[in-house]
Design an enzyme around this catalytic site. Structure first.
Site, mmCIF file in Angstrom:
data_model
loop_
_atom_site.group_PDB
_atom_site.id
_atom_site.type_symbol
_atom_site.label_atom_id
_atom_site.label_comp_id
_atom_site.label_asym_id
_atom_site.label_seq_id
_atom_site.Cartn_x
_atom_site.Cartn_y
_atom_site.Cartn_z
ATOM 1 N N GLY A 9 -0.551 7.822 14.043
ATOM 2 C CA GLY A 9 -1.832 8.280 13.478
ATOM 3 C C GLY A 9 -1.945 7.911 12.012
ATOM 4 C CG LEU A 11 -4.833 3.139 10.978
ATOM 5 C CD1 LEU A 11 -5.577 2.274 11.985
ATOM 6 C CD2 LEU A 11 -4.589 2.359 9.700
ATOM 7 N N GLY A 12 -5.279 7.823 9.859
ATOM 8 C CA GLY A 12 -6.056 9.053 9.685
ATOM 9 C C GLY A 12 -6.008 9.559 8.250
ATOM 10 C CD GLN A 13 -8.476 14.570 5.493
ATOM 11 O OE1 GLN A 13 -8.192 15.297 6.447
ATOM 12 N NE2 GLN A 13 -9.150 15.000 4.450
ATOM 13 C CG ASP A 53 -2.199 4.898 23.772
ATOM 14 O OD1 ASP A 53 -2.058 6.082 23.407
ATOM 15 O OD2 ASP A 53 -2.795 4.571 24.821
ATOM 16 C CE1 TYR A 143 -5.885 20.124 15.693
ATOM 17 C CE2 TYR A 143 -6.725 22.007 14.481
ATOM 18 C CZ TYR A 143 -6.012 20.822 14.517
ATOM 19 O OH TYR A 143 -5.420 20.358 13.370
ATOM 20 C CE LYS A 147 -2.277 20.124 15.668
ATOM 21 N NZ LYS A 147 -1.387 18.976 15.499
HETATM 22 C C1 AKB Z 1 -9.656 21.125 11.390
HETATM 23 O O1 AKB Z 1 -10.614 21.588 10.758
HETATM 24 O O2 AKB Z 1 -9.654 20.971 12.621
HETATM 25 C C2 AKB Z 1 -8.415 20.742 10.625
HETATM 26 C C3 AKB Z 1 -7.422 21.854 10.579
HETATM 27 C C4 AKB Z 1 -7.655 23.028 9.729
HETATM 28 O O3 AKB Z 1 -6.431 21.787 11.241
HETATM 29 N N1 AKB Z 1 -8.747 20.326 9.306
#
Ligand code: AKB
Length: 316
Positions: A9, A11-13, A53, A143, A147
């Site tokens: 990852g 190329l991400g932030q 990938d 998400y 996590k």
């Molecule tokens: C998001 O907003 O999904 C992320 C995070 C807080 O994990 N920046």
């Protein structure tokens, strides 16, 4: 022995800036950045880049073995907003490659893994302010659930097999070098671009919703600090809280107006408001401060000035 690093990852932030910093520390020849974009393949300014990938386990194993990789910074992930739109893919992407890497470390192919968690692991029913390391997790987003599960896998592989895996619960990250993508805290990045380019911004988060945020320089410093800390200082193996600073869109707008007095803000909350409402407003990160010396250089004022100055140069 020097570390040989793979970043997924990249190329991400976070990856865009972490790749450069790791190349400075370990040498370009010891850092391989990877991501889905095949057009960047070859030597780049920051180091060597390969298309990868992370859901293709054979390809991941091959690249790790071919380059004698010792350490993986596994950043490839779908963020909160995007995960709500593709829940099953988010689960697959956010979990399966992590477990594959843990398996490689368990069999001795890898020495160390960094994996980012998020303040999204918290959730409804816990106090909003100064949320501690050990509170009960109750995420309501795909998400956050991914996590939370990932954290438990990290702890499991450490406890059961001694895998040296280290993790941070990042708050919202603010940076000017690479755009954020698909997150709930992204308003705090977009607002700066629009303030500099157009002098106005419509926030998808309501004016009085506070969330924890961190400037990217501090996020990169914290990541390197955690990853270079002696093993015995890393006492928490699921994930460390990081609080950074906390503010609302209204407070951030007022800060921007100190440099851009005509800046105007409007509020049109969308589906991400419900996600923000389920997250903490501020975080207690005393464990990270105590265990491996977490500290910050930026507050809301210095961060805002730095963002505006750099974006003015970047956007012309
Ligand atoms: C998001 O907003 O999904 C992320 C995070 C807080 O994990 N920046």
């Amino acid at each position: 022995m020097t570390e040989k690093i793979l970043i997924t990852g990249a190329l991400g932030q976070i990856g865009t800036e972490l790749t450069v910093r790791l190349s400075e520390i370990y040498g370009k020849e010891n850092v391989i950045a990877s991501g889905l974009d095949k057009w960047k393949e070859g030597i780049t300014e920051a180091g060597y880049y390969e298309r990868l990938d992370v859901t293709n386990f054979q390809a991941v194993t091959d690249i790790i073995k071919e380059h004698n990789i010792t350490t993986v910074y596994h950043l490839a992930s779908l963020l909160s907003g995007t995960s709500e739109k593709q829940p099953l893919f988010a689960w697959k992407l956010n979990l399966d490659p992590l477990i594959h890497l843990c398996e490689l470390a368990k069999e001795g192919t890898l020495k160390k893994i960094f994996w980012p968690s998020s303040i999204a692991v918290f959730g409804k029913g816990i106090p909003k302010e100064n949320v501690g390391q050990e509170v009960v997790l109750n995420p309501t987003t795909v998400y956050g659930i991914s996590k939370m599960a990932g954290e438990k896998w990290c702890e499991y592989y450490f406890e059961k097999y001694g895998v040296d895996i280290r993790s941070i619960r990042y708050p919202g990250l603010i940076s000017w070098k690479a755009p954020a993508g698909g997150g709930t805290t992204d308003y705090a990045v977009e607002i700066f671009y629009e303030a500099v380019e157009k002098g106005k911004y419509t926030s998808f988060i309501s004016e009085n919703t506070a969330m924890p945020m961190l400037y990217m320089d501090d996020a990169i410093d914290a990541t390197i600090k955690l990853m270079t800390a002696p093993k015995e200082q890393v006492k928490i193996r699921y994930s460390y809280n990081l609080g950074g600073m906390s503010f609302t869109p209204k407070e951030l707008a007022a800060e921007i107006q100190k440099t851009i007095p005509d800046f105007e803000i409007k509020y049109e909350p969308d589906f991400r408001q419900a996600i923000a409402d389920s997250w903490p407003a501020s975080i207690d990160d005393s464990a990270a401060k105590q265990d491996w010396g977490l500290d910050y250089k930026f507050d809301i004022s210095s961060m805002s000035i730095d963002m505006i100055n750099n974006l003015r140069k970047k956007l012309g």
